[in-house]
Design a protein around this motif. Sequence first.
Motif, mmCIF file in Angstrom:
data_model
loop_
_atom_site.group_PDB
_atom_site.id
_atom_site.type_symbol
_atom_site.label_atom_id
_atom_site.label_comp_id
_atom_site.label_asym_id
_atom_site.label_seq_id
_atom_site.Cartn_x
_atom_site.Cartn_y
_atom_site.Cartn_z
ATOM 1 N N SER A 443 -36.809 43.557 -20.294
ATOM 2 C CA SER A 443 -35.735 44.554 -20.246
ATOM 3 C C SER A 443 -34.361 43.884 -20.177
ATOM 4 O O SER A 443 -34.168 42.934 -19.408
ATOM 5 C CB SER A 443 -35.919 45.461 -19.033
ATOM 6 N N PRO A 444 -33.383 44.383 -20.932
ATOM 7 C CA PRO A 444 -32.012 43.862 -20.821
ATOM 8 C C PRO A 444 -31.367 44.243 -19.486
ATOM 9 O O PRO A 444 -30.329 43.691 -19.108
ATOM 10 C CB PRO A 444 -31.289 44.518 -21.999
ATOM 11 N N ASN A 445 -31.985 45.190 -18.788
ATOM 12 C CA ASN A 445 -31.462 45.637 -17.487
ATOM 13 C C ASN A 445 -32.193 44.995 -16.306
ATOM 14 O O ASN A 445 -32.136 45.504 -15.190
ATOM 15 C CB ASN A 445 -31.598 47.158 -17.365
ATOM 16 N N ALA A 446 -32.892 43.887 -16.539
ATOM 17 C CA ALA A 446 -33.741 43.305 -15.499
ATOM 18 C C ALA A 446 -32.959 43.029 -14.216
ATOM 19 O O ALA A 446 -33.370 43.449 -13.121
ATOM 20 C CB ALA A 446 -34.397 42.032 -16.024
ATOM 21 N N LYS A 447 -31.842 42.324 -14.316
ATOM 22 C CA LYS A 447 -31.068 41.999 -13.113
ATOM 23 C C LYS A 447 -30.532 43.262 -12.433
ATOM 24 O O LYS A 447 -30.528 43.362 -11.209
ATOM 25 C CB LYS A 447 -29.908 41.069 -13.468
ATOM 26 N N LYS A 448 -30.093 44.215 -13.239
ATOM 27 C CA LYS A 448 -29.549 45.457 -12.678
ATOM 28 C C LYS A 448 -30.640 46.264 -11.979
ATOM 29 O O LYS A 448 -30.424 46.821 -10.893
ATOM 30 C CB LYS A 448 -28.905 46.276 -13.785
ATOM 31 N N ASP A 449 -31.822 46.334 -12.593
ATOM 32 C CA ASP A 449 -32.937 47.050 -11.975
ATOM 33 C C ASP A 449 -33.350 46.396 -10.660
ATOM 34 O O ASP A 449 -33.688 47.087 -9.693
ATOM 35 C CB ASP A 449 -34.128 47.095 -12.935
ATOM 36 N N PHE A 450 -33.307 45.085 -10.646
ATOM 37 C CA PHE A 450 -33.629 44.365 -9.407
ATOM 38 C C PHE A 450 -32.622 44.719 -8.318
ATOM 39 O O PHE A 450 -32.987 45.027 -7.183
ATOM 40 C CB PHE A 450 -33.626 42.849 -9.671
#
Length: 483
Positions: A443-450
């Motif tokens: 996901s391109p949102n991996a850091k944000k989701d974390f």
Amino acid sequence: MDHTEHFYGRSAAGMPSVASTAAPTPQRPGTPSESVGRNPFGDGVESQASHRSSGNPANPFASPDASRPASSLDSASALGRYDGGQRYFHSRRVRKGEIEKPWTKQADPKEKWVTILPLLGIFIGLAISGVLVWDGIRSVVKHKYCLVLEEDWSNGFNEKIWQKEVQVGGFGNGEFEQTTGGDQNVYIENGNLIIKATPQDDALMQQDYTINLLKDGTCTSKLPADCIAVTNITTGNSSIVPPVLSGRINTRPGATIKYGRVEVTAKLPAGDWLWPAIWMMPRDSVYGPWPQSGEIDLMESRGNNYTYPQGGNNIMSSALHWGPNPANDGWWRTNVKRQALHTTYSAGFNTFGLEWSQKYLFTYVNSRLLQVLYVNFDTPMWSRGNFPTQDANGTRIVDIWSSTGRDQTPFDQPFYLILNLAVGGTNGWFEDNVNGKPWLDASPNAKKDFWQAKDKWFPTWTQPQMEVSKVMMWQQCDGDEDL
């Protein structure tokens, strides 16, 4: 009333008792006291009168001997007697001469082999075992080691030996931390080195913000992607700066070895998605970019607890990374896990070690006898990898190590030590959809989701640091290190 009648009395019918009508016992000359009350049957059963006359009180509950049936009174030879008048049991059922004595019979000559053959087998087994042990000890190469580094932090953080790496690019694994160069995340406390993970300032996630380590000159990489990170909310971009701060240090400035030993005594962290590591990289990429020039992992673990399916802080693993390209990394052929015994690696300090020579390489925990990974360099690493002849793009894959003529290539160059605490990542170290992992690697949102799942993972960070009490490095110095 005579003495006997007075002692025993009469029966209900008025007749004297058996004792009162018994014939007097003849006395032997010179022994009048012994003759009193002696039983006329001579079977060793004495009357109570004899006990009384000898000074031994009679048992008031015992039946008089004379009142016993005659069948109970046998000869002295049958019942036996020793001094004092006591009787012992003697069997009448086994007569002399009727007892079998098999040991007196002549043994069959073949029966001796029943004993000889097992003893001979045991002797031969012990002899073979002794030869194997002797041959194993004789064949072990004994090296001389010279001390390269003995670090106990008593002199603080020595920048001539250690370097703090400062980057924001995830180190090729998509990690979520920014490593810092100050004392916030890497410092000395109570005589130990602390590498601690802390959450990033939440304000940097809620507004457009740029971290540019090239501009302030602190970045330890020359690649812009490793030095610049952006939070962009104006255009709706999902990118954010690293959501966590942490530390990573190495000995590249002052301590490298080519063959030798390394020992790091450390206590690992406890907390979801923390990723501690003790590992080594080549000082020079002689054979090309990673993993062509190799990587040695003494220890990698996870901060998650023991319920984590891939192994939490109760599991550590050692591995070698080697191959022609990242898609053909042979690490899975040289990767071994070890579970802590009734505890976790975050509960106390353990020594994670490496012994490395031209003939072998192995890692261990606390003792060289507790080996984790063992690799014998008796086969060229290229042959061991069984790599394809071409990659997915059709490009031919060439043996880049055969020119050295050494089986241990690429592990034949100087390496330096790295200690770090990573957080998260998108390289598969934390498997997708396992134990509530709040992001997907692709996901391109991996850091944000974390970051948005902070309320779930941050409370688990009960010990968000790796503590290191000692580091030892020795160089093999017997002349063979140049091979």
